[in-house]
Scaffold this motif. Structure first.
Motif, PDB file in Angstrom:
ATOM      1  N   VAL A 130      17.127 -12.720  10.714  1.00 32.42           N
ATOM      2  CA  VAL A 130      16.501 -14.011  10.421  1.00 32.42           C
ATOM      3  C   VAL A 130      17.441 -15.154  10.760  1.00 32.42           C
ATOM      4  N   GLU A 131      18.696 -15.015  10.379  1.00 36.81           N
ATOM      5  CA  GLU A 131      19.661 -16.094  10.570  1.00 36.81           C
ATOM      6  C   GLU A 131      20.272 -16.116  11.963  1.00 36.81           C
ATOM      7  N   GLY A 132      19.990 -15.130  12.799  1.00 34.83           N
ATOM      8  CA  GLY A 132      20.504 -15.104  14.153  1.00 34.83           C
ATOM      9  C   GLY A 132      22.011 -15.242  14.194  1.00 34.83           C
ATOM     10  N   SER A 133      22.488 -16.181  15.015  1.00 34.76           N
ATOM     11  CA  SER A 133      23.935 -16.359  15.181  1.00 34.76           C
ATOM     12  C   SER A 133      24.606 -16.912  13.926  1.00 34.76           C
ATOM     13  N   ARG A 134      23.828 -17.363  12.960  1.00 30.73           N
ATOM     14  CA  ARG A 134      24.399 -17.832  11.691  1.00 30.73           C
ATOM     15  C   ARG A 134      24.523 -16.701  10.670  1.00 30.73           C
ATOM     16  N   SER A 135      24.172 -15.498  11.060  1.00 30.91           N
ATOM     17  CA  SER A 135      24.349 -14.327  10.204  1.00 30.91           C
ATOM     18  C   SER A 135      25.832 -14.038  10.035  1.00 30.91           C
ATOM     19  N   PHE A 140      25.803  -9.852  13.297  1.00 30.38           N
ATOM     20  CA  PHE A 140      25.322 -10.397  14.560  1.00 30.38           C
ATOM     21  C   PHE A 140      25.882  -9.613  15.743  1.00 30.38           C
ATOM     22  N   LEU A 141      27.137  -9.205  15.672  1.00 35.92           N
ATOM     23  CA  LEU A 141      27.725  -8.386  16.722  1.00 35.92           C
ATOM     24  C   LEU A 141      27.026  -7.029  16.795  1.00 35.92           C
ATOM     25  N   SER A 142      26.705  -6.441  15.654  1.00 34.49           N
ATOM     26  CA  SER A 142      25.958  -5.176  15.631  1.00 34.49           C
ATOM     27  C   SER A 142      24.622  -5.318  16.346  1.00 34.49           C
ATOM     28  N   ASP A 143      24.058  -6.504  16.275  1.00 33.56           N
ATOM     29  CA  ASP A 143      22.766  -6.822  16.892  1.00 33.56           C
ATOM     30  C   ASP A 143      22.923  -7.249  18.357  1.00 33.56           C
ATOM     31  N   ARG A 144      24.011  -6.830  18.982  1.00 33.24           N
ATOM     32  CA  ARG A 144      24.289  -7.128  20.387  1.00 33.24           C
ATOM     33  C   ARG A 144      24.323  -8.625  20.643  1.00 33.24           C
TER      34      ARG A 144
END
Length: 247
Positions: A130-135, A140-144
């Motif tokens: 949900v937070e994208g790059s603000r996660s 966020f790195l795990s999410d490629r």
């Protein structure tokens, strides 16, 4: 007692997500190596080719990557659109010779000499979070790093690796201009993050192999797409790339 991080569990959550997941419902990795382990699980069934990665720096300055998938090599490409999708115009390179990990690393000139061609590229950003790059960064790195696809566009002069900064860059969606400014890389050097990754001695032995495509970072920041439609990127007077986004 805090939940225990398990890379398989996090990978399954990211792979099965139909809607974006709130970060606070997931157990985050505690190291870059654990985040890479999640990436590896999510990519276990991905096609072996074409092979491409984005390079970046963590908040602490460590070299990191995420695989580009799906990766389209030119031609007509269509990507799915939903609210929150964004794009980045980028410079990508295709390696002609491998850069295996080595003690002492590589100079910038050595990395440039390994490049066989330079291209205009389009990265699609659609995080599973949900937070994208603000996660939290390691989630966020795990999410490629939010990658949801890439289009390798036309070949451009190799000199743009050194002097793309300041080149006029215009992006349109349908008949609306959604970005118009001079190209600017966040590191001030298109090759900087690639050199960082090349010089990370603990990266996989097979990384940066001949033929691998590396996208080097945004020239415009993340540009949100408010709707579906035909996207056009124009770099300078003559370098053009188009892609469709379907709702």
């Amino acid at each position: 007692m805090s939940p225990t991080f398990d890379p398989t569990t996090l990978a399954a959550s990211l792979m099965q997500a139909k809607a974006r997941i709130p970060s606070d419902t997931l157990v985050a990795p505690s190291t870059i190596a654990e985040a890479f382990a999640v990436q590896a699980i999510t990519m276990a069934d991905a096609p072996a080719a074409p092979l491409g990665y984005k390079v970046a720096r963590s908040p602490e300055g460590a070299a990191v990557t995420g695989r580009l998938l799906p990766l389209h090599l030119g031609g007509d490409a269509t990507f799915p659109w939903r609210a929150g999708v964004a794009i980045e115009a980028e410079i990508a390179v295709r390696l002609a010779t491998a850069l295996p990990p080595r003690a002492g690393g590589y100079t910038r000139d050595e990395v440039k000499k390994a490049v066989g061609s330079v291209h205009l590229g389009l990265e699609v950003l659609d995080s599973r979070l949900v937070e994208g790059s603000r996660s939290p960064y390691l989630l966020f790195l795990s999410d490629r790093l939010g990658n949801a696809g890439y289009l390798l566009g036309p070949e451009v002069p190799a000199a743009l690796v050194d002097d793309v900064a300041g080149t006029p860059l215009e992006i349109t969606l349908g008949d609306e201009i959604i970005f118009a400014d001079a190209a600017k890389h966040p590191a001030g050097d298109v090759v900087a993050w690639l050199v960082d990754w090349a010089n990370r001695e603990d990266r996989p032995e097979s990384s940066l192999g001949a033929g691998e495509i590396i996208t080097t970072g945004s020239l415009c920041g993340a540009v949100p797409l408010a709707k579906a439609g035909l996207l056009t990127i124009k770099l300078g007077a003559e370098h053009l790339l188009t892609a469709n986004f379907a709702g």
